[in-house]
Design a protein around this motif. Structure first.
Motif, PDB file in Angstrom:
ATOM      1  N   VAL A 176      -1.269 -23.102 -48.252  1.00 32.90           N
ATOM      2  CA  VAL A 176      -0.923 -21.959 -47.385  1.00 32.90           C
ATOM      3  C   VAL A 176       0.493 -21.453 -47.637  1.00 32.90           C
ATOM      4  O   VAL A 176       1.062 -20.752 -46.816  1.00 32.90           O
ATOM      5  CB  VAL A 176      -1.133 -22.282 -45.879  1.00 32.90           C
TER       6      VAL A 176
ATOM      7  N   ASP B 124       8.195 -20.738 -40.321  1.00 30.01           N
ATOM      8  CA  ASP B 124       6.871 -20.796 -40.964  1.00 30.01           C
ATOM      9  C   ASP B 124       6.245 -22.179 -40.744  1.00 30.01           C
ATOM     10  O   ASP B 124       5.801 -22.817 -41.688  1.00 30.01           O
ATOM     11  CB  ASP B 124       7.021 -20.482 -42.464  1.00 30.01           C
TER      12      ASP B 124
ATOM     13  N   LYS C  26       2.667 -22.480 -35.395  1.00 30.41           N
ATOM     14  CA  LYS C  26       2.880 -21.148 -34.808  1.00 30.41           C
ATOM     15  C   LYS C  26       3.011 -21.209 -33.283  1.00 30.41           C
ATOM     16  O   LYS C  26       3.646 -20.330 -32.687  1.00 30.41           O
ATOM     17  CB  LYS C  26       1.740 -20.208 -35.212  1.00 30.41           C
TER      18      LYS C  26
ATOM     19  N   ASP D  54       6.770 -15.810 -40.319  1.00 36.31           N
ATOM     20  CA  ASP D  54       5.583 -15.614 -41.161  1.00 36.31           C
ATOM     21  C   ASP D  54       4.308 -15.644 -40.315  1.00 36.31           C
ATOM     22  O   ASP D  54       4.286 -16.192 -39.204  1.00 36.31           O
ATOM     23  CB  ASP D  54       5.516 -16.725 -42.226  1.00 36.31           C
ATOM     24  N   ASN D  55       3.283 -15.041 -40.856  1.00 39.84           N
ATOM     25  CA  ASN D  55       1.911 -15.165 -40.325  1.00 39.84           C
ATOM     26  C   ASN D  55       1.761 -14.631 -38.913  1.00 39.84           C
ATOM     27  O   ASN D  55       1.125 -15.262 -38.069  1.00 39.84           O
ATOM     28  CB  ASN D  55       1.450 -16.634 -40.375  1.00 39.84           C
TER      29      ASN D  55
ATOM     30  N   LYS E 245      -3.619 -13.718 -49.891  1.00 35.00           N
ATOM     31  CA  LYS E 245      -3.764 -14.595 -48.722  1.00 35.00           C
ATOM     32  C   LYS E 245      -4.510 -13.899 -47.586  1.00 35.00           C
ATOM     33  O   LYS E 245      -4.549 -14.415 -46.473  1.00 35.00           O
ATOM     34  CB  LYS E 245      -2.392 -15.050 -48.204  1.00 35.00           C
TER      35      LYS E 245
END
Ligand code: SAH
Ligand code: DHB
Ligand code: MG
Length: 223
Positions: A40, A140, A143, A166-167, A211
Motif C-alpha cells: 500500500v 500515512d 487512519k 494520505d488516503n 492505486k
C-alpha cells in the motif's frame, strides 16, 4: 493494478517519463513484497509529488507517520540536504526492519531515523526531544488516528510548515457522513479540523491511478 486499465496506463506513462524508479526504489518494493508486507506504498508518481513538495518547502526536517517499507521515506528523504533529518514512525517491527534495510541501501541511513512503536506512544517522546519544527509532515498510518496525528503535527511544526494526509478519499467513502468505519470517521475528523482550525489553511485533492481512487489533504500551518 487498479480497477481501471486507463488509470494504470496513464500512471505507467507518467511514471516512465517523470518518476522512473531507480535500483534502490525497485529493490525496496521487491523486498517489501518478498517479506509479504502490505503493498500500500505510494506510487512512484505520488512519491515524486511528495519529493517536490519537500523541495518547494525547502525542507530540512521531515516527519513521517507510517513507514511501511520506507518507499515514501526514500522519495522524501532524497529532497533533504546532507545535514537534513527525516524521522519516520512505524508500529510494526517487521515493517521497520525491512524499511531500515531499504533506507540503508538507498544511502539515506545518516539522514533517516525509524522509530518503532505506536505513533501515539512515540510522539510524546519525540516532542520531549525538543526537535526543531518539522517543515513537512506526512501522515500515512492508521487512519482512525488522523485527528490525533494532526494535533501532534501542529505541535511539532511552525509557520509555513506543510502537513500532508494520505488516503483521504478511499474510493469515495469519505463523503459518507453516516459511516461508522473508524478510518472514515478519523479522516473526516481530520478534514473538518483542517477546515475549522485557525492555524491551518488546507484543501484536499482527489486522485486516480494505479492505486485506484483516493486523494491527499494538504494543510499549511499559518502561525
Ligand atoms: N508511507 C508508506 C505507507 C504506510 S502504510 C508508503 O507510502 O510507502 C501504513 C503504515 O502505518 C503500516 O506500515 C502500518 O504498520 C503503520 N501503522 C499502523 N498503525 C500505526 C501506529 N499506530 N503507529 C505507527 N504506525 C502505524
Ligand atoms: C492503506 C494504507 C495506505 O497508506 C494506503 O496508501 C492505502 C491503503 C490501508 O491500510 O488500507
Ligand atoms: Mg497511504
Amino acid at each position: 493494478m487498479s480497477e481501471s486499465k486507463v488509470w494504470d496506463d496513464v500512471d505507467e506513462y507518467f511514471i516512465s517519463h517523470l518518476a522512473p524508479d531507480d535500483d534502490a526504489l525497485q529493490a525496496a518494493l521487491r523486498d517489501s513484497a518478498a517479506a509479504e508486507l502490505p503493498q500500500v506504498n505510494v506510487t512512484a508518481a505520488q512519491g515524486k509529488f511528495l519529493q517536490l513538495l519537500a523541495q518547494v518547502q525547502g525542507a530540512r526536517t521531515i516527519l513521517e507517520i507510517g513507514t511501511l517499507a520506507g518507499y515514501s521515506t526514500i522519495w522524501m528523504a532524497r529532497a533533504l540536504p546532507s545535514d537534513g533529518r527525516l524521522i519516520s514512525l512505524e508500529y510494526d517491527p517487521r515493517h521497520a526492519e525491512v524499511a531500515v534495510r531499504n533506507i540503508a541501501r538507498a544511502g539515506l541511513d545518516r539522514v533517516v531515523e525509524v522509530r518503532v512503536g505506536a505513533a501515539l506512544d512515540t510522539l510524546p517522546q519525540l516532542a520531549d526531544d525538543n526537535p526543531p519544527p518539522f517543515d513537512l509532515v506526512f501522515i500515512d498510518a492508521d487512519k482512525a488516528n488522523n485527528p490525533h496525528y494532526l494535533e501532534w503535527a501542529l505541535r511539532l511544526t511552525s509557520t509555513g510548515s506543510l502537513i500532508v494526509v494520505d488516503n483521504v478519499v478511499r474510493g469515495g467513502r469519505v463523503a459518507d457522513a453516516g459511516s461508522t468505519a473508524d478510518d472514515i470517521r478519523g479522516t473526516r475528523a481530520a478534514i473538518e479540523m483542517i477546515g475549522s482550525h485557525p492555524r491551518l489553511s488546507g484543501t484536499a485533492i482527489q486522485t486516480v491511478g494505479s492505486k485506484g481512487y483516493d486523494g491527499f489533504a494538504l494543510a499549511r500551518v499559518l502561525a
